[in-house]
Write an enzyme that holds these catalytic residues in place. Structure first.
Site, PDB file in Angstrom:
ATOM      1  N   LYS A   1       1.362   3.615  -3.243  1.00 28.73           N
ATOM      2  CA  LYS A   1       0.880   5.001  -3.244  1.00 28.73           C
ATOM      3  C   LYS A   1       2.026   5.972  -3.515  1.00 28.73           C
ATOM      4  CE  LYS A   1      -3.581   4.780  -2.073  1.00 28.73           C
ATOM      5  NZ  LYS A   1      -4.648   5.431  -2.853  1.00 28.73           N
TER       6      LYS A   1
ATOM      7  N   GLN B   1       2.660   7.338  15.701  1.00 28.90           N
ATOM      8  CA  GLN B   1       1.955   8.618  15.826  1.00 28.90           C
ATOM      9  C   GLN B   1       1.691   9.168  14.430  1.00 28.90           C
ATOM     10  OE1 GLN B   1       4.512  11.204  18.073  1.00 28.90           O
ATOM     11  NE2 GLN B   1       6.150  11.152  16.567  1.00 28.90           N
ATOM     12  N   ARG B   2       0.644   9.965  14.349  1.00 31.64           N
ATOM     13  CA  ARG B   2       0.362  10.559  13.052  1.00 31.64           C
ATOM     14  C   ARG B   2      -0.509  11.794  13.249  1.00 31.64           C
ATOM     15  NH1 ARG B   2      -2.401   6.586   9.515  1.00 31.64           N
ATOM     16  NH2 ARG B   2      -0.430   5.602   9.021  1.00 31.64           N
TER      17      ARG B   2
ATOM     18  N   ARG C   1     -10.844  -1.078  10.213  1.00 27.77           N
ATOM     19  CA  ARG C   1     -10.339   0.243  10.599  1.00 27.77           C
ATOM     20  C   ARG C   1     -10.844   0.579  12.000  1.00 27.77           C
ATOM     21  NH1 ARG C   1     -10.389   3.853   5.125  1.00 27.77           N
ATOM     22  NH2 ARG C   1     -11.925   2.374   4.362  1.00 27.77           N
TER      23      ARG C   1
ATOM     24  N   TYR D   1       0.834  -1.201   0.000  1.00 29.86           N
ATOM     25  CA  TYR D   1       0.000   0.000   0.000  1.00 29.86           C
ATOM     26  C   TYR D   1       0.874   1.259   0.000  1.00 29.86           C
ATOM     27  CZ  TYR D   1      -3.754   3.181   1.559  1.00 29.86           C
ATOM     28  OH  TYR D   1      -4.665   4.203   1.668  1.00 29.86           O
ATOM     29  N   ASP D   2       1.815   1.321   0.940  1.00 35.45           N
ATOM     30  CA  ASP D   2       2.619   2.538   1.108  1.00 35.45           C
ATOM     31  C   ASP D   2       3.463   2.815  -0.136  1.00 35.45           C
ATOM     32  OD1 ASP D   2       1.601   1.996   3.597  1.00 35.45           O
ATOM     33  OD2 ASP D   2       3.470   2.218   4.690  1.00 35.45           O
ATOM     34  N   GLU D   3       4.175   1.783  -0.593  1.00 35.89           N
ATOM     35  CA  GLU D   3       5.054   1.990  -1.750  1.00 35.89           C
ATOM     36  C   GLU D   3       4.236   2.138  -3.036  1.00 35.89           C
ATOM     37  OE1 GLU D   3       7.905   2.942  -1.269  1.00 35.89           O
ATOM     38  OE2 GLU D   3       9.104   1.670   0.051  1.00 35.89           O
TER      39      GLU D   3
HETATM   40  P1  NAD Z   1     -12.843   1.985   0.250  1.00 31.98           P
HETATM   41  O1  NAD Z   1     -12.215   0.633   0.354  1.00 31.98           O
HETATM   42  O2  NAD Z   1     -14.170   2.186   0.877  1.00 31.98           O
HETATM   43  O3  NAD Z   1     -12.922   2.459  -1.262  1.00 31.98           O
HETATM   44  C1  NAD Z   1     -12.023   2.048  -2.255  1.00 31.98           C
HETATM   45  C2  NAD Z   1     -12.838   1.695  -3.486  1.00 31.98           C
HETATM   46  O4  NAD Z   1     -11.946   1.305  -4.553  1.00 31.98           O
HETATM   47  C3  NAD Z   1     -13.771   0.518  -3.256  1.00 31.98           C
HETATM   48  O5  NAD Z   1     -15.058   0.844  -3.708  1.00 31.98           O
HETATM   49  C4  NAD Z   1     -13.151  -0.617  -4.061  1.00 31.98           C
HETATM   50  O6  NAD Z   1     -14.094  -1.562  -4.520  1.00 31.98           O
HETATM   51  C5  NAD Z   1     -12.475   0.150  -5.185  1.00 31.98           C
HETATM   52  N1  NAD Z   1     -11.376  -0.565  -5.821  1.00 31.98           N
HETATM   53  C6  NAD Z   1     -10.349  -1.228  -5.214  1.00 31.98           C
HETATM   54  N2  NAD Z   1      -9.529  -1.751  -6.143  1.00 31.98           N
HETATM   55  C7  NAD Z   1     -10.033  -1.394  -7.358  1.00 31.98           C
HETATM   56  C8  NAD Z   1      -9.644  -1.645  -8.705  1.00 31.98           C
HETATM   57  N3  NAD Z   1      -8.534  -2.356  -8.987  1.00 31.98           N
HETATM   58  N4  NAD Z   1     -10.412  -1.159  -9.699  1.00 31.98           N
HETATM   59  C9  NAD Z   1     -11.534  -0.436  -9.430  1.00 31.98           C
HETATM   60  N5  NAD Z   1     -11.960  -0.184  -8.184  1.00 31.98           N
HETATM   61  C10 NAD Z   1     -11.210  -0.653  -7.158  1.00 31.98           C
HETATM   62  O7  NAD Z   1     -11.772   3.007   0.867  1.00 31.98           O
HETATM   63  P2  NAD Z   1     -11.868   4.579   1.084  1.00 31.98           P
HETATM   64  O8  NAD Z   1     -11.612   4.828   2.515  1.00 31.98           O
HETATM   65  O9  NAD Z   1     -13.081   5.126   0.455  1.00 31.98           O
HETATM   66  O10 NAD Z   1     -10.577   5.060   0.290  1.00 31.98           O
HETATM   67  C11 NAD Z   1     -10.661   5.722  -0.971  1.00 31.98           C
HETATM   68  C12 NAD Z   1      -9.264   6.191  -1.371  1.00 31.98           C
HETATM   69  O11 NAD Z   1      -8.756   7.098  -0.393  1.00 31.98           O
HETATM   70  C13 NAD Z   1      -8.247   5.062  -1.499  1.00 31.98           C
HETATM   71  O12 NAD Z   1      -7.410   5.316  -2.598  1.00 31.98           O
HETATM   72  C14 NAD Z   1      -7.458   5.167  -0.212  1.00 31.98           C
HETATM   73  O13 NAD Z   1      -6.139   4.686  -0.370  1.00 31.98           O
HETATM   74  C15 NAD Z   1      -7.492   6.657   0.059  1.00 31.98           C
HETATM   75  N6  NAD Z   1      -7.324   6.956   1.499  1.00 31.98           N
HETATM   76  C16 NAD Z   1      -8.327   6.774   2.392  1.00 31.98           C
HETATM   77  C17 NAD Z   1      -8.121   7.070   3.740  1.00 31.98           C
HETATM   78  C18 NAD Z   1      -9.198   6.932   4.778  1.00 31.98           C
HETATM   79  O14 NAD Z   1      -8.940   7.195   5.947  1.00 31.98           O
HETATM   80  N7  NAD Z   1     -10.422   6.562   4.464  1.00 31.98           N
HETATM   81  C19 NAD Z   1      -6.865   7.523   4.173  1.00 31.98           C
HETATM   82  C20 NAD Z   1      -5.851   7.672   3.224  1.00 31.98           C
HETATM   83  C21 NAD Z   1      -6.094   7.405   1.881  1.00 31.98           C
HETATM   84  N1  UDP Z   2      -6.442  -0.369  15.947  1.00 38.10           N
HETATM   85  C1  UDP Z   2      -6.807  -0.861  17.178  1.00 38.10           C
HETATM   86  N2  UDP Z   2      -7.878  -1.701  17.231  1.00 38.10           N
HETATM   87  C2  UDP Z   2      -8.605  -2.041  16.146  1.00 38.10           C
HETATM   88  C3  UDP Z   2      -8.226  -1.530  14.885  1.00 38.10           C
HETATM   89  C4  UDP Z   2      -7.120  -0.695  14.826  1.00 38.10           C
HETATM   90  O1  UDP Z   2      -6.179  -0.560  18.210  1.00 38.10           O
HETATM   91  O2  UDP Z   2      -9.577  -2.803  16.299  1.00 38.10           O
HETATM   92  C5  UDP Z   2      -5.292   0.567  15.883  1.00 38.10           C
HETATM   93  C6  UDP Z   2      -4.231   0.214  14.843  1.00 38.10           C
HETATM   94  O3  UDP Z   2      -3.287  -0.688  15.376  1.00 38.10           O
HETATM   95  C7  UDP Z   2      -3.638   1.581  14.549  1.00 38.10           C
HETATM   96  C8  UDP Z   2      -4.829   2.538  14.695  1.00 38.10           C
HETATM   97  O4  UDP Z   2      -5.791   1.838  15.480  1.00 38.10           O
HETATM   98  O5  UDP Z   2      -2.661   1.910  15.513  1.00 38.10           O
HETATM   99  C9  UDP Z   2      -5.459   2.946  13.358  1.00 38.10           C
HETATM  100  O6  UDP Z   2      -5.722   1.787  12.607  1.00 38.10           O
HETATM  101  P1  UDP Z   2      -6.445   1.817  11.204  1.00 38.10           P
HETATM  102  O7  UDP Z   2      -6.342   0.433  10.647  1.00 38.10           O
HETATM  103  O8  UDP Z   2      -7.797   2.407  11.346  1.00 38.10           O
HETATM  104  O9  UDP Z   2      -5.599   2.853  10.338  1.00 38.10           O
HETATM  105  P2  UDP Z   2      -4.042   3.049  10.028  1.00 38.10           P
HETATM  106  O10 UDP Z   2      -3.220   2.109  10.865  1.00 38.10           O
HETATM  107  O11 UDP Z   2      -3.917   2.759   8.578  1.00 38.10           O
HETATM  108  O12 UDP Z   2      -3.800   4.457  10.396  1.00 38.10           O
END
Ligand code: NAD
Ligand code: UDP
Ligand code: UDP
Length: 322
Positions: free
Chosen positions: A155, A282-283, A192, A151-153
């Protein structure tokens, strides 16, 4: 909202059946635009866009962005990608393909159409950050070979592609780095933290704190985030980002568990489970740039946002799990 035909845009939202995408589409439709939602429904669901199916300005196409896409649009929001660790680690190779091949295909499309394109990037590009809070100028601390790397790389590479398409081909790009965002229509079972804690509290199950719960996150309510997207897309070609969008109010995960339980009520115990590998400690976003360039800042406090999200899950959970 009625909009003159000449000012109406045809807008592509990839990942539009997901959590953020479906909220973005609601705003774009409200603004009077036409929306083409492209999604392979891996983590998204038709339920998120059910209310739009009969709308004359909405169209859904089931398609995987790792394959080329030939459509005609004026603007592109590229959100397609599983976003939660549970989902993006389920098929890590597909996750990298979605970020990298998806970016190449959507940038190829933008280049052919001379369309503006926005990439949904992430605070994960900062990895487990060694500076705090994180400003856009920080290059990050990312493990290239760990379980989160797909995911990280992926993105990070997508960001590289966006900037190279701009420099090499003159594509008008926008890159937004999204920090943890929550709200109605989050997937109830994608692991999440906000959805997990609410669902656990509503079901009276133990609330699972990973590690000691002292790690921090900063939670942005979805409506605030979408407002940031729209403002960034409106900017001229000189504004490319990357720009952080998120809420700087930082909470420990234990705080979040306690607040959620207090709001939902019930008798769930708080229990500790092992911390996942490479979990950032932390973030917190530095949003100086978003304030200065977009005039944007979050308006919904965690307490209000949690109330709205809990309200959604109270109502929706029986259907989602049924
Ligand atoms: P989500 O999983 O609800 O939505 C992602 C959508 O992409 C889904 O509907 C999924 O079916 C679709 N998808 C996945 N792979 C696909 C593919 N190969 N082709 C077509 N569709 C595909 O997640 P979200 O929280 O709505 O995230 C949306 C975007 O925002 C993502 O790119 C995610 O990385 C980014 N993002 C979200 C958060 C957050 O906190 N929600 C944080 C950072 C980045
Ligand atoms: N987390 C937790 N309990 C849960 C789900 C997540 O303590 O049931 C923690 C997880 O380890 C992380 C933070 O909550 O430290 C946020 O997790 P999330 O998966 O929502 O997002 P991300 O790690 O990608 O920020
Ligand atoms: N592409 C697409 N839709 C288009 C134009 C291009 O999906 O309308 C894809 C195409 O498959 C190509 C990729 O985008 O592989 C990158 O396009 P670009 O024009 O940059 O590269 P090239 O076609 O030269 O490989």
């Amino acid at each position: 909202m009625a909009r003159l035909y000449e000012s109406r845009k045809r807008i592509l939202v990839t990942g539009g059946a997901g959590f953020l995408g479906s909220h973005l589409i609601d705003r774009l439709i409200d603004q009077g635009h036409e929306v083409l939602c492209v999604d392979n429904l891996f983590t998204g669901t038709k339920r998120n866009i059910d209310h739009l199916h009969t709308h004359p300005r909405f169209e859904f196409m089931r398609h995987d962005v790792t394959f080329p896409l030939y459509v005609e649009v004026d603007e592109i929001y590229n959100l397609a990608c599983p976003a939660s660790p549970v989902h993006y680690q389920h098929d890590p190779v597909q996750t990298t393909k979605t970020s990298v091949l998806g970016a190449i295909n959507m940038l190829g499309l933008a280049k052919r159409l001379k369309a503006k394109i926005m990439q949904a990037s992430t605070s994960e590009v900062y990895g487990d950050p060694s500076i705090h809070p994180q400003a856009e100028s920080y290059w990050g601390n990312v493990n290239p070979i760990g379980p989160r790397s797909c995911y990280d790389e992926g993105k990070r590479c997508a960001e590289t592609l966006f900037f190279d398409y701009q420099r090499q081909h003159g594509v008008e790009i926008k890159v937004v780095r999204i920090f943890n965002t929550y709200g109605p229509r989050m997937h109830h079972a994608d692991g999440r933290v906000v959805s997990n804690f609410i669902v656990q509290a509503l079901k009276g199950e133990p609330i699972t704190i990973y590690g000691d719960g002292r790690q921090t996150r900063s939670f942005c309510f979805v409506d605030d985030l979408i407002e940031g997207f729209l403002r960034l897309m409106e900017t001229g070609p000189e504004v490319t980002g990357p720009v952080n969008i998120g809420n700087p109010n930082e909470f420990t995960i234990r705080d979040l568990a306690e607040q959620t339980l207090a709001k939902v009520g019930g008798s769930s115990a708080l229990i500790n489970e092992p911390l996942p590998k490479d979990d950032p400690k932390q973030r917190q976003p530095d949003i100086t740039q978003a304030k200065a360039v977009l005039g944007w800042q979050p308006t919904v406090e965690l307490s209000e946002g949690l109330d709205r999200t809990i309200g959604y899950f109270r109502d929706a959970l029986p259907r989602l799990e049924g």
